[in-house]
Design a protein around this motif. Structure first.
Motif, short mmCIF file in Angstrom:
data_model
loop_
_atom_site.label_atom_id
_atom_site.label_comp_id
_atom_site.label_asym_id
_atom_site.label_seq_id
_atom_site.Cartn_x
_atom_site.Cartn_y
_atom_site.Cartn_z
N ASN A 1 0.84 -1.20 0.00
CA ASN A 1 0.00 0.00 0.00
C ASN A 1 0.87 1.25 0.00
OD1 ASN A 1 0.97 0.26 2.60
ND2 ASN A 1 -0.99 -0.10 3.61
N ASN A 2 2.14 1.04 -0.41
CA ASN A 2 3.17 2.10 -0.48
C ASN A 2 3.80 2.42 0.86
OD1 ASN A 2 2.87 2.41 -3.31
ND2 ASN A 2 1.11 3.77 -2.98
N ASN A 3 3.24 1.88 1.93
CA ASN A 3 3.84 2.05 3.26
C ASN A 3 4.17 0.69 3.88
OD1 ASN A 3 3.68 4.96 3.54
ND2 ASN A 3 1.46 4.69 3.64
N ILE A 4 3.24 -0.25 3.74
CA ILE A 4 3.39 -1.58 4.32
C ILE A 4 3.28 -2.62 3.22
CG2 ILE A 4 2.47 -3.25 5.96
CD1 ILE A 4 3.63 -0.82 7.32
N SER A 5 4.22 -3.56 3.17
CA SER A 5 4.16 -4.66 2.20
C SER A 5 3.32 -5.79 2.77
CB SER A 5 5.57 -5.15 1.86
OG SER A 5 6.28 -4.17 1.15
N ASN A 6 2.49 -6.35 1.92
CA ASN A 6 1.57 -7.41 2.31
C ASN A 6 1.98 -8.71 1.62
OD1 ASN A 6 -1.29 -8.82 1.32
ND2 ASN A 6 -1.31 -8.19 3.46
N LEU A 7 1.83 -9.83 2.32
CA LEU A 7 2.15 -11.14 1.76
C LEU A 7 1.10 -12.13 2.23
CD1 LEU A 7 4.36 -12.49 -0.01
CD2 LEU A 7 5.45 -13.20 2.13
N ALA A 8 0.52 -12.88 1.30
CA ALA A 8 -0.54 -13.82 1.67
C ALA A 8 -0.43 -15.08 0.83
CB ALA A 8 -1.91 -13.17 1.46
N ILE A 9 -0.66 -16.23 1.46
CA ILE A 9 -0.59 -17.50 0.75
C ILE A 9 -1.91 -17.79 0.06
CG2 ILE A 9 -1.27 -18.91 2.75
CD1 ILE A 9 0.88 -20.96 1.74
N PHE A 10 -1.82 -18.29 -1.18
CA PHE A 10 -3.00 -18.65 -1.97
C PHE A 10 -2.79 -20.02 -2.60
CE2 PHE A 10 -3.76 -14.16 -1.62
CZ PHE A 10 -5.12 -13.98 -1.78
N SER A 11 -3.88 -20.78 -2.69
CA SER A 11 -3.82 -22.09 -3.35
C SER A 11 -4.70 -22.12 -4.60
CB SER A 11 -4.28 -23.19 -2.38
OG SER A 11 -5.64 -22.97 -2.00
N SER A 12 -5.09 -20.93 -5.07
CA SER A 12 -6.04 -20.88 -6.19
C SER A 12 -5.45 -20.24 -7.44
CB SER A 12 -7.28 -20.08 -5.76
OG SER A 12 -6.92 -18.77 -5.36
N VAL A 13 -4.11 -20.12 -7.51
CA VAL A 13 -3.47 -19.51 -8.68
C VAL A 13 -3.61 -20.43 -9.88
CG1 VAL A 13 -1.25 -18.81 -9.66
CG2 VAL A 13 -1.88 -18.11 -7.33
N MET A 14 -3.90 -19.85 -11.04
CA MET A 14 -4.09 -20.65 -12.26
C MET A 14 -3.57 -19.89 -13.48
SD MET A 14 -8.20 -20.04 -12.56
CE MET A 14 -8.37 -19.81 -10.79
N ASN A 15 -3.17 -20.65 -14.51
CA ASN A 15 -2.81 -20.06 -15.79
C ASN A 15 -4.09 -19.83 -16.59
OD1 ASN A 15 -0.04 -20.31 -15.28
ND2 ASN A 15 -0.01 -22.40 -16.05
N LEU A 16 -4.16 -18.69 -17.26
CA LEU A 16 -5.36 -18.37 -18.04
C LEU A 16 -5.05 -18.14 -19.52
CD1 LEU A 16 -7.13 -15.93 -15.54
CD2 LEU A 16 -7.75 -18.29 -16.05
N GLY A 17 -3.82 -18.36 -19.93
CA GLY A 17 -3.46 -18.19 -21.33
C GLY A 17 -2.02 -17.76 -21.45
N SER A 18 -1.42 -18.04 -22.64
CA SER A 18 -0.01 -17.72 -22.83
C SER A 18 0.23 -16.55 -23.78
CB SER A 18 0.73 -18.96 -23.36
OG SER A 18 0.18 -19.38 -24.59
N SER A 19 -0.78 -16.13 -24.53
CA SER A 19 -0.60 -15.02 -25.46
C SER A 19 -1.89 -14.19 -25.55
CB SER A 19 -0.22 -15.54 -26.86
OG SER A 19 0.03 -14.47 -27.75
N PRO A 20 -2.02 -13.16 -24.70
CA PRO A 20 -1.03 -12.68 -23.73
C PRO A 20 -0.90 -13.63 -22.53
CG PRO A 20 -3.07 -11.48 -23.46
CD PRO A 20 -3.26 -12.34 -24.67
N ALA A 21 0.21 -13.50 -21.82
CA ALA A 21 0.46 -14.36 -20.67
C ALA A 21 -0.36 -13.88 -19.49
CB ALA A 21 1.95 -14.35 -20.32
N LEU A 22 -1.41 -14.63 -19.16
CA LEU A 22 -2.34 -14.23 -18.10
C LEU A 22 -2.37 -15.27 -16.99
CD1 LEU A 22 -5.40 -13.10 -20.26
CD2 LEU A 22 -3.64 -11.64 -19.25
#
Length: 204
Positions: free
Chosen positions: A36-57
């Protein structure tokens, strides 16, 4: 064992949550970094997915609004960028600890013993210890009305891989990279490459 829709609905809430979160199998475990420009945030996620390679999403799912704080999403909307970082194999407990409800004014990087890594001109922190890091620009969010979750989509702007392990065909050896998988909400797995098969085609 057999469960009907009614059986599932009548299960104890925690047992139902654990079963349904496990039936998709092993998913990638990733740490999403924002600021948020003052505090860095880090969170674990198990729902990351590839949505395409061109463009890379790539995308990930946010839990229903109101259930948890949305510091990650708020930061992404404010800054327009975020990072996705593979969970380091020797920091699984630290990574899992980022799911705790830290105050907005405190950084998970500091509390969970991770170092921030920055690229010039990119306003989101990478995880220095991660073996594979992705910097993304926010593209759009899509509400999923049936359960009040949100699909957040980003376009890949930066890719950092800590080892030279990409094959001539572009395959990344996730076993050598020591990437981590997760089943349910808190069961972590190491990955083992069983085989690599050619593209399947019907005989001419």
């Amino acid at each position: 064992m057999y469960f009907s829709k009614r059986d599932i609905e009548n299960l104890d809430r925690i047992k139902r949550l654990n079963i349904i979160n496990s039936i998709a199998g092993i998913r990638p475990a990733n740490l999403i970094g924002t600021t948020n420009n003052n505090i860095s945030n880090l969170a674990i996620f198990s729902s990351v997915m590839n949505l395409g390679s061109s463009p890379a999403l790539m995308g990930f799912i946010l839990r229903p609004e109101g259930e948890v704080k949305r510091n990650t999403y708020d930061n992404i909307k404010a800054n327009g960028v975020f990072t996705i970082n593979h969970v380091p194999h020797d920091k699984i407990s630290n990574s899992h600890a980022t799911s705790a409800k830290f105050p907005e004014t405190e950084s998970e990087f500091e509390h969970c013993d991770f170092k921030e890594q920055w690229l010039a001109g990119f306003d989101a922190p990478f995880v220095q210890e991660s073996p594979l890091k992705i910097g993304l620009s926010f593209v759009q969010s899509i509400p999923i009305e049936i359960n009040n979750t949100t699909l957040v989509i980003g376009q890949v702007q930066h890719l950092i891989i800590e080892q030279d392990i990409i094959s001539d065909e572009g395959y990344i050896n996730l076993e050598t990279l020591n990437s981590i998988g997760v089943s349910g909400l808190n069961s972590y797995y190491k990955l083992s490459n069983l085989t690599t098969l050619p593209y399947a085609r019907l005989n001419d």
